[in-house]
Design an enzyme around this catalytic site. Structure first.
Site: not given
Ligand code: HH2
Length: 267
Positions: A204, A239
């Site tokens: 992040k 995660r």
């Molecule tokens: N962060 C992201 C997406 N989903 N779900 C939970 N429960 N907690 C989180 O911190 C979280 C989440 C964002 O990260 P990422 O999936 O890597 O990126 P993107 O939203 O750009 O696909």
């Protein structure tokens, strides 16, 4: 919980697993590396991400889920759309991971009707496109705690059993870097709500601010450090993108935690 984003534009791994075959290949590697849960997403929730329709989101997820549900490993689907949740649960997904904590119309009732599925309720304000304009809190930890407690109550009232629910403070969602760090420094206060915590620190941008690393892929060490701190502060599910590195670090953490505080090791 291993992150597999079947999206072209995720901040952390966009475009790497956008087609079903590479998403499934990535998922298999994550299992080999020690992941216990696979979390598949078909929509990026980063600020400024392209808006996708539920149909587009489902078109990305369906071929992946059809295969992955046969693997006998918990399958989580990262979605905020009731329609996508419904289809995923019908296919046999085990967990719905919702960054908007089942606020979409019909989502609570849908999950209540699927008595088997687990749920992650995450804290955020507003929509991904605008969430970074909503970072005014009187005390971020108390406000997130109260917000999560309210969503937990809504889920319980709808008939979703408490044992099915985990909570997530939503690192990077409608929060400044300082607020994200406060949520880790005082994470234990969130345990007062009484449900296990899921934490998503992996790659992040707050870790980029702390380390000066601009590229998300260069934040692996920082992510592992945050993961260990989150476990030490009572976290239950992490995660993560970088499964092997995180599993190694958690093995060390667990080995140290197993030593009784009063141990005197002769030898
Ligand atoms: N962060 C992201 C997406 N989903 N779900 C939970 N429960 N907690 C989180 O911190 C979280 C989440 C964002 O990260 P990422 O999936 O890597 O990126 P993107 O939203 O750009 O696909």
């Amino acid at each position: 919980m291993a992150i597999i984003n079947a999206t072209p534009d995720s901040f952390s791994d966009g475009g790497q697993h956008a087609d079903a075959a590479s998403a499934l290949e990535r998922a298999r590697i994550c299992l080999e590396e020690g992941a216990d849960i696979l979390d598949f997403g078909g929509e990026s929730t980063r600020p400024g991400a392209a808006v996708v329709t539920p149909e587009q989101e489902w078109a990305r997820l369906e071929p992946i889920l059809r295969e992955a549900v046969r693997w006998n490993v918990p399958i989580s689907v990262d979605t905020r759309r009731t329609e996508v949740m419904h289809r995923a649960l019908e296919l046999g997904a085990d967990i719905i991971n919702d960054v908007q904590a089942l606020q979409a119309p019909g989502a609570l009732d849908l999950l209540a009707a699927h008595g088997r599925a687990g749920v992650c309720l995450m804290h955020m304000r507003g929509e991904p496109a605008t969430m970074q304009t909503q970072t005014t809190y009187s005390d971020v930890v108390m406000d997130v705690r109260d917000g999560l407690a309210q969503r937990l109550q809504a889920a319980l009232r709808a008939g979703i059993g408490a044992e099915r629910i985990v909570l997530d403070p939503g690192i990077g969602f409608s929060k400044t870097p300082e607020q994200n760090l406060a949520l880790l420094a005082r994470q234990q206060e969130l345990l007062e709500i009484g449900r296990p915590l899921l934490l998503g620190w992996s790659r992040k941008s707050t870790l980029g601010v702390v380390t000066g690393r601009q590229r998300a892929a260069d934040r692996v060490s920082a992510s592992v450090a945050a993961a260990v701190l989150a476990m030490e502060a009572g976290g239950r599910i992490l995660r993560v993108h970088d499964v092997a590195a995180t599993v190694d670090a958690l093995r060390v953490w667990a080995a140290v935690r197993r030593v009784p505080k009063s141990a005197t090791i002769a030898g």
